[in-house]
Write a protein that holds these residues in place. Structure first.
Motif, PDB file in Angstrom:
ATOM      1  N   PHE A 385      74.570  37.183  71.873  1.00  0.00           N
ATOM      2  CA  PHE A 385      73.774  35.989  72.136  1.00  0.00           C
ATOM      3  C   PHE A 385      72.330  36.452  72.230  1.00  0.00           C
ATOM      4  O   PHE A 385      71.903  37.045  73.219  1.00  0.00           O
ATOM      5  CB  PHE A 385      74.236  35.340  73.436  1.00  0.00           C
ATOM      6  N   MET A 386      71.573  36.193  71.153  1.00  0.00           N
ATOM      7  CA  MET A 386      70.237  36.756  70.996  1.00  0.00           C
ATOM      8  C   MET A 386      69.187  35.703  71.328  1.00  0.00           C
ATOM      9  O   MET A 386      69.228  34.583  70.813  1.00  0.00           O
ATOM     10  CB  MET A 386      70.061  37.275  69.569  1.00  0.00           C
ATOM     11  N   TYR A 387      68.222  36.095  72.176  1.00  0.00           N
ATOM     12  CA  TYR A 387      67.222  35.163  72.683  1.00  0.00           C
ATOM     13  C   TYR A 387      66.028  35.087  71.735  1.00  0.00           C
ATOM     14  O   TYR A 387      64.862  35.210  72.136  1.00  0.00           O
ATOM     15  CB  TYR A 387      66.778  35.591  74.076  1.00  0.00           C
ATOM     16  N   THR A 388      66.318  34.869  70.476  1.00  0.00           N
ATOM     17  CA  THR A 388      65.277  34.801  69.457  1.00  0.00           C
ATOM     18  C   THR A 388      65.831  34.082  68.243  1.00  0.00           C
ATOM     19  O   THR A 388      67.042  33.994  68.068  1.00  0.00           O
ATOM     20  CB  THR A 388      64.789  36.210  69.072  1.00  0.00           C
ATOM     21  N   GLY A 389      64.940  33.583  67.402  1.00  0.00           N
ATOM     22  CA  GLY A 389      65.380  32.879  66.206  1.00  0.00           C
ATOM     23  C   GLY A 389      64.259  32.166  65.489  1.00  0.00           C
ATOM     24  O   GLY A 389      64.353  31.883  64.302  1.00  0.00           O
ATOM     25  N   ALA A 390      63.182  31.842  66.228  1.00  0.00           N
ATOM     26  CA  ALA A 390      62.033  31.159  65.629  1.00  0.00           C
ATOM     27  C   ALA A 390      60.774  31.572  66.382  1.00  0.00           C
ATOM     28  O   ALA A 390      60.811  31.848  67.583  1.00  0.00           O
ATOM     29  CB  ALA A 390      62.213  29.645  65.674  1.00  0.00           C
ATOM     30  N   THR A 391      59.653  31.590  65.682  1.00  0.00           N
ATOM     31  CA  THR A 391      58.396  32.035  66.291  1.00  0.00           C
ATOM     32  C   THR A 391      57.900  31.094  67.380  1.00  0.00           C
ATOM     33  O   THR A 391      57.089  31.490  68.217  1.00  0.00           O
ATOM     34  CB  THR A 391      57.303  32.173  65.217  1.00  0.00           C
ATOM     35  N   ASP A 392      58.399  29.853  67.395  1.00  0.00           N
ATOM     36  CA  ASP A 392      57.948  28.908  68.419  1.00  0.00           C
ATOM     37  C   ASP A 392      58.951  28.781  69.576  1.00  0.00           C
ATOM     38  O   ASP A 392      58.809  27.891  70.416  1.00  0.00           O
ATOM     39  CB  ASP A 392      57.691  27.534  67.800  1.00  0.00           C
ATOM     40  N   GLY A 393      59.948  29.652  69.618  1.00  0.00           N
ATOM     41  CA  GLY A 393      60.904  29.623  70.721  1.00  0.00           C
ATOM     42  C   GLY A 393      61.914  28.504  70.646  1.00  0.00           C
ATOM     43  O   GLY A 393      62.589  28.208  71.634  1.00  0.00           O
TER      44      GLY A 393
END
Length: 558
Positions: A385-393
C-alpha cells in the motif's frame, strides 16, 4: 591491469559476472587469503561512485545505464505481451538498480530447499547464520537470535529513520479488519512471515548500498565493461569428466585459471553454460555448439515473482495523506530516504479454491494433508500500500506480488553469440494456480481499498482509477473475467528470476556444475525451490556460505 596483463596470469579464481554474489564471494576469499589471485569480470561499468543511483527517487535505474534491458518472449497467458525484465548490468549487479527491499522469505522455503537437496546446510537453520552475518539491523533488541548486528549491510525501516506516515494506523486497522494481523514486533523477516510487518530496506540513512562497495574488492582484480563469451572446457578422455580451464572473452582473449565461478545471474549464467557446451543437446546442436556435457535442465525451471499495480483516488487530497499533498512532513528530508510506504503484508489464499486450481493443473484432486501448497500455510502474495501515485497527492498505489508461482519457464539461446539476449520465457500465469492466486490477491486489495469493510475504504479512498482500454474500474462487484483481463493487461515483473541452474539438477550441493570439474555457479539460478522473499537476502546468504565452502576445499588442496 589491462587485458594483456590479465591474460598472462594463471588465476586461482575467475568470476564470470561481478554482481551481488561475485562481490561477496570474491571479497570473502580475499579476506580468507590475501595471496589468492582472484579475477572478476563484469559486463557492465563500475557504478560504485555514481551519485545518480544513490537515492530511492533516482532516475537512472530501470531502463538506465545499468540495466541489461532484457525483454521476455511473448507471454501466451498474458495476452501475448512482451514484458520488460530489468536486470542489473554493473559492478554490484542488481544492487545497483533494485528497490532495496530486505525480505528474506519464509522458513518453509528454506526447509524445502534443505529437504530436496537432503542437505541441512541449505535449510533455514543452515542459512540463518549467513543471513545474520550479512546484516546490521537498526535495532539490537529485535529478535537477536534471528538478526545480525555486526554485518556490513545496514538495514533500516521507516520508523528507524523517523518516517511516520499519516496513513499507517489506518492501514494497520484496515488489514486487521480483514483478519491480517501484525507479525511479532512488526518484523517482516520473522521466521514465518504471514501477516503485517515493517518494510526493511538495505539502505544506510536512505543511501543505496551496492554490494561491491559494502563488500570491498580491494584484493580482487576487476575488469568492467568486459563480456565473457564462454567458459573454456576441455575433455581429455571419453570416460572422464570435462574440466573448466578458463574463459574466453567476447573479444576472443583467453584467460586461464584453476576454478571458474559463474555468477552472472539466473538469466546470463545458463546462457554462458550453453554457449560453453553444457546444456540440452538439442538446444546446443541447433546452433552448432559442441555438446560437452548434456544436461537438459540448464536454463529450465525459471521462476519469477509477478507484479500488478492499481491506483486509487483519495477522497480529500488536501488532508495530507500522501506524497504530493500539502502535508509539510513530506518535505522533511528523511521522507526521501526510503520507499513511499512502510508496511509489507503477506497472505495465504483460500484453500478450497486453491485445491480446485491444483486439480485443474494436476488432473487429480490433491490430498490436503500432504500437498505442499495445502498442507500448511504458505506466503502466496505480498500487498504493498504505497502512499504515492500523483504529483498533487490525489492518488495512492496498491501492488500485488505473487510470491509462490507454480508455473516454470525457461532461458534458451537465440544464437551462438553471447552479445545476443537469450530467449527468456518466465511463463507468467502459466498455471491455474497462479491465475487463481493473483485474482484472489486483487480481490483482497479491492476489499481493502474499495469497500466498507475497512476504514481505508470507508473514509480515505474514493474508488479505483481504472486502466486504458477498459470500461469500468475494479470494485467488489467486478467479475472474475474483468479482473483476469485487467491482470493480463497490466502484469509485470518483480525482477526476481531464479531456478535456471537448480541445485540437484545442474549443480551439486557444493555448487559444482555436474559433469565439469573446476566450475561452480553462485547466483539465484541455483535455488531449487521458489523463495517467497525479495531475493537479495537469500543470495547474500548463499554467497556467504559459498565462500566458506569454496575456501574449505581450497585449504584441503594446498
Amino acid at each position: 591491469m589491462d587485458i594483456s596483463q590479465v591474460s598472462n596470469v594463471f588465476w586461482d579464481y575467475i568470476f564470470v559476472g561481478g554482481g551481488l554474489a561475485a562481490s561477496v564471494v570474491s571479497h570473502r576469499l580475499s579476506q580468507f587469503n590475501s595471496s589468492l589471485k582472484i579475477l572478476l569480470v563484469e559486463a557492465g561499468p563500475n557504478a560504485n561512485d555514481r551519485a545518480d543511483i544513490v537515492w530511492p527517487n533516482s532516475t537512472n535505474l530501470i531502463g538506465g545505464d545499468f540495466d541489461w534491458k532484457d525483454r521476455s518472449v511473448e507471454q501466451s497467458h498474458v495476452d501475448g505481451r512482451i514484458i520488460d525484465l530489468p536486470s542489473g548490468k554493473a559492478l554490484g549487479g542488481g544492487t545497483v538498480i533494485n528497490t532495496a527491499g530486505w525480505l528474506r522469505g519464509d522458513k518453509t522455503d528454506y526447509d524445502l530447499w534443505g529437504s530436496v537437496t537432503d542437505d541441512p546446510r541449505w535449510s533455514y537453520d543452515g542459512l540463518l547464520p549467513y543471513m545474520r552475518k550479512s546484516e546490521k539491523l537498526f535495532n539490537d533488541t529485535l529478535h537477536p537470535d534471528q538478526h545480525g548486528h555486526d554485518g556490513p549491510m545496514v538495514i533500516q525501516t521507516s520508523l528507524s529513520t523517523n518516517r511516520t506516515f499519516p496513513l499507517r494506523e489506518y492501514a494497520l486497522q484496515s488489514w486487521a479488519e480483514l483478519g491480517i494481523n501484525p507479525l511479532p514486533d512488526f518484523d517482516s523477516n520473522w521466521i514465518h512471515r504471514l501477516g503485517v510487518g515493517d518494510l526493511q530496506e538495505n539502505r544506510n540513512q536512505g543511501k543505496r548500498q551496492i554490494a561491491s562497495v559494502v563488500y570491498p574488492l580491494d584484493g580482487v582484480t576487476v575488469l568492467t565493461d568486459t563480456l565473457v563469451g564462454k567458459v573454456l572446457i576441455e575433455k581429455k578422455a571419453e570416460h572422464e569428466d570435462s574440466v573448466a580451464v578458463g574463459i574466453r572473452l567476447a573479444s576472443g582473449t583467453e584467460i586461464r585459471g584453476k576454478e571458474i565461478i559463474l555468477a552472472a545471474g539466473a538469466i546470463r549464467t545458463p546462457q554462458v553454460l550453453m554457449l560453453s557446451g553444457v546444456g540440452p543437446a538439442d538446444e546446443l546442436k541447433k546452433f552448432g555448439i559442441p555438446v560437452l556435457v548434456e544436461n537438459p535442465d540448464v536454463g529450465q525451471h525459471l521462476a519469477d515473482h509477478a507484479l500488478f499495480f492499481h491506483a486509487w483516488k483519495v477522497k480529500d487530497p488536501a488532508a495530507g495523506w500522501t506524497y504530493g499533498s500539502p502535508n509539510p512532513i513530506f518535505q522533511e528530508p528523511q521522507y526521501g530516504w526510503g520507499q513511499p510506504f512502510d508496511l509489507i503484508v503477506c497472505s495465504d489464499v483460500d484453500k478450497k479454491g486453491l485445491a480446485a486450481a491444483i486439480a485443474e493443473d494436476e488432473g487429480a484432486t490433491p490430498d490436503p494433508s500432504t500437498h505442499p501448497l495445502l498442507a500448511k500455510e504458505r506466503v502466496f502474495f505480498e500487498h504493498l500500500f504505497m502512499y504515492t501515485g500523483a504529483t498533487d497527492g490525489s492518488l495512492v498505489t496498491i501492488g500485488a506480488i505473487t510470491m509462490l508461482p507454480t508455473a516454470r519457464g525457461s532461458v534458451t539461446l537465440a544464437s551462438a553469440d553471447i552479445k545476443d539476449q537469450p530467449l527468456i520465457d518466465p511463463n507468467y500465469l502459466g498455471t491455474a494456480v497462479d491465475r487463481y492466486v493473483i485474482r484472489e490477491a486483487i480481490k483482497a486489495e479491492v476489499k481493502f481499498a474499495g469497500s466498507d469493510a475497512t476504514v481505508v475504504g470507508r473514509e480515505i479512498l474514493d474508488g479505483e482509477v481504472g486502466a486504458p482500454g477498459f470500461d469500468g474500474v475494479l470494485t467488489t462487484e467486478s467479475t472474475d473475467e474483468y479482473i483476469d483481463a485487467r491482470i493480463r493487461a497490466g502484469l509485470g515483473t518483480s525482477e526476481h528470476p531464479m531456478g535456471t541452474t537448480a541445485m540437484g539438477k545442474v549443480v551439486d550441493n557444493d555448487l559444482k556444475v555436474k559433469g565439469v570439474k573446476n566450475l561452480r555457479v553462485v547466483d539465484a539460478g541455483v535455488f531449487p525451490v521458489v523463495i517467497t522473499g525479495h531475493l537479495q537476502v537469500a543470495v547474500y546468504a548463499l554467497a556467504e556460505q559459498a565462500a566458506e565452502i569454496i575456501y574449505a576445499e581450497h585449504s584441503k588442496t594446498t
